[in-house]
Motif scaffolding. Sequence first.
Motif, PDB file in Angstrom:
ATOM      1  N   LYS A  19      80.234  40.489  77.545  1.00  0.00           N
ATOM      2  CA  LYS A  19      80.228  39.060  77.242  1.00  0.00           C
ATOM      3  C   LYS A  19      80.276  38.221  78.517  1.00  0.00           C
ATOM      4  O   LYS A  19      79.726  37.122  78.565  1.00  0.00           O
ATOM      5  CB  LYS A  19      81.388  38.708  76.319  1.00  0.00           C
ATOM      6  CG  LYS A  19      81.167  39.197  74.893  1.00  0.00           C
ATOM      7  CD  LYS A  19      82.198  38.639  73.923  1.00  0.00           C
ATOM      8  CE  LYS A  19      81.881  39.077  72.503  1.00  0.00           C
ATOM      9  NZ  LYS A  19      82.864  38.543  71.514  1.00  0.00           N
ATOM     10  N   CYS A  20      80.934  38.747  79.533  1.00  0.00           N
ATOM     11  CA  CYS A  20      80.934  38.070  80.832  1.00  0.00           C
ATOM     12  C   CYS A  20      79.503  37.947  81.348  1.00  0.00           C
ATOM     13  O   CYS A  20      79.058  36.871  81.759  1.00  0.00           O
ATOM     14  CB  CYS A  20      81.801  38.863  81.812  1.00  0.00           C
ATOM     15  SG  CYS A  20      81.821  38.225  83.491  1.00  0.00           S
ATOM     16  N   ASP A  93      86.462  37.856  81.251  1.00  0.00           N
ATOM     17  CA  ASP A  93      86.354  36.467  80.813  1.00  0.00           C
ATOM     18  C   ASP A  93      84.890  36.037  80.764  1.00  0.00           C
ATOM     19  O   ASP A  93      83.988  36.846  80.969  1.00  0.00           O
ATOM     20  CB  ASP A  93      87.154  35.559  81.748  1.00  0.00           C
ATOM     21  CG  ASP A  93      88.642  35.887  81.745  1.00  0.00           C
ATOM     22  OD1 ASP A  93      89.127  36.426  80.737  1.00  0.00           O
ATOM     23  OD2 ASP A  93      89.315  35.619  82.762  1.00  0.00           O
ATOM     24  N   ALA A  94      84.655  34.754  80.517  1.00  0.00           N
ATOM     25  CA  ALA A  94      83.280  34.256  80.416  1.00  0.00           C
ATOM     26  C   ALA A  94      83.248  32.773  80.759  1.00  0.00           C
ATOM     27  O   ALA A  94      84.291  32.114  80.842  1.00  0.00           O
ATOM     28  CB  ALA A  94      82.728  34.490  79.011  1.00  0.00           C
ATOM     29  N   GLU A 125      91.330  38.668  72.069  1.00  0.00           N
ATOM     30  CA  GLU A 125      90.686  39.813  72.709  1.00  0.00           C
ATOM     31  C   GLU A 125      89.178  39.826  72.502  1.00  0.00           C
ATOM     32  O   GLU A 125      88.433  40.408  73.287  1.00  0.00           O
ATOM     33  CB  GLU A 125      91.301  41.117  72.182  1.00  0.00           C
ATOM     34  CG  GLU A 125      90.842  42.342  72.942  1.00  0.00           C
ATOM     35  CD  GLU A 125      91.706  43.559  72.691  1.00  0.00           C
ATOM     36  OE1 GLU A 125      91.206  44.679  72.899  1.00  0.00           O
ATOM     37  OE2 GLU A 125      92.870  43.392  72.294  1.00  0.00           O
ATOM     38  N   ASN A 126      88.703  39.151  71.451  1.00  0.00           N
ATOM     39  CA  ASN A 126      87.268  39.099  71.165  1.00  0.00           C
ATOM     40  C   ASN A 126      86.603  37.843  71.723  1.00  0.00           C
ATOM     41  O   ASN A 126      85.466  37.539  71.385  1.00  0.00           O
ATOM     42  CB  ASN A 126      87.043  39.181  69.653  1.00  0.00           C
ATOM     43  CG  ASN A 126      87.560  40.480  69.072  1.00  0.00           C
ATOM     44  OD1 ASN A 126      87.278  41.564  69.595  1.00  0.00           O
ATOM     45  ND2 ASN A 126      88.336  40.387  67.998  1.00  0.00           N
ATOM     46  N   LEU A 127      87.331  37.111  72.571  1.00  0.00           N
ATOM     47  CA  LEU A 127      86.871  35.850  73.161  1.00  0.00           C
ATOM     48  C   LEU A 127      86.665  34.754  72.121  1.00  0.00           C
ATOM     49  O   LEU A 127      85.864  33.838  72.319  1.00  0.00           O
ATOM     50  CB  LEU A 127      85.584  36.046  73.986  1.00  0.00           C
ATOM     51  CG  LEU A 127      85.769  36.438  75.446  1.00  0.00           C
ATOM     52  CD1 LEU A 127      84.424  36.452  76.174  1.00  0.00           C
ATOM     53  CD2 LEU A 127      86.732  35.512  76.186  1.00  0.00           C
ATOM     54  N   ILE A 203      92.794  36.885  76.430  1.00  0.00           N
ATOM     55  CA  ILE A 203      94.148  37.420  76.428  1.00  0.00           C
ATOM     56  C   ILE A 203      94.133  38.785  75.745  1.00  0.00           C
ATOM     57  O   ILE A 203      93.704  38.910  74.593  1.00  0.00           O
ATOM     58  CB  ILE A 203      95.115  36.467  75.689  1.00  0.00           C
ATOM     59  CG1 ILE A 203      95.140  35.099  76.388  1.00  0.00           C
ATOM     60  CG2 ILE A 203      96.515  37.058  75.612  1.00  0.00           C
ATOM     61  CD1 ILE A 203      95.905  34.038  75.631  1.00  0.00           C
ATOM     62  N   HIS A 204      94.578  39.812  76.468  1.00  0.00           N
ATOM     63  CA  HIS A 204      94.617  41.160  75.888  1.00  0.00           C
ATOM     64  C   HIS A 204      95.790  41.932  76.467  1.00  0.00           C
ATOM     65  O   HIS A 204      96.468  41.469  77.396  1.00  0.00           O
ATOM     66  CB  HIS A 204      93.298  41.892  76.123  1.00  0.00           C
ATOM     67  CG  HIS A 204      92.868  41.972  77.554  1.00  0.00           C
ATOM     68  ND1 HIS A 204      93.214  43.008  78.389  1.00  0.00           N
ATOM     69  CD2 HIS A 204      92.116  41.126  78.311  1.00  0.00           C
ATOM     70  CE1 HIS A 204      92.689  42.815  79.587  1.00  0.00           C
ATOM     71  NE2 HIS A 204      92.032  41.668  79.572  1.00  0.00           N
TER      72      HIS A 204
END
Length: 281
Positions: A19-20, A93-94, A125-127, A203-204
Amino acid sequence: MSKFSILIANYNNGHFFEKCCQSLVAQTETDWEAVILDDGSTDDSLEVIKKIIGDDSRFKIHQNDQNRGIGYTKRRLIELAQSEICGFLDPDDALAPHALEIVLKTHTEYPEAGLVYSNFVRCDENLTPLSVHKAKQITALDQAYYNFNAEISHFVTFKKKIYEKTSGIDPFLKIAEDKDWYMKMCEVAPVKYIDEDLYLYRIHDSGISTTKNAEKALFWHWVALIKMAERRNISVEDLFLQSYVPKKKYEQALNQLNHVKNSRWAKLGNTLGLFKIFKKL
């Protein structure tokens, strides 16, 4: 030379990188390079990252000869960057699609600004977005620039020529190295806050937001503050005492609590069911 260098320090986060990467490829500003430096990952991060990147030549991958820590790795990333304007992005992150476009425009409009930064969006955790953290415009070398409440927040970007006026990122710092160099940047040039939500912060369990890592980060933040005090010849002793209860006072309070718990009145009240919270003390 690209307009912007995105700097990515990776350690065992390849499984989050997709995803980043997608957020970079989706940027409205396409003239960028992404410099990835792996800090001796012990998993298959590098293979995963290379597969995700494919043949996109904008991504440049480097490796440390061994695990060196975040301070060393981020300092080295700046040395590897080819663009004048840079910004860090963690591999888990993204970025919002217009992030690079907005920060580049702001750097152009404020040539004197060393740092340009924005708000970040806390995500699960899944953004998936959860909440927004608002940053703050720093105008003076007061307590706000100490960054206790993330007054300077992601997406933090900077001009290399101004960064090079400082002593740079401290390779000694294991966590909270960003707090250290943010203060250094504030000390040599103005900084500019953009009220935009440009950074998605995941956050994870293994992230910095976990309780264990957050406590470590606080310790290293104070190390950075002590270094700042040495640079500016000021004392942070009073600030520390205002922020934390001395151990002796904590022990006195604990002894008083134990005394109350063991008193015959408290025991009687517990027997009669009057103090439901007694067992929680």
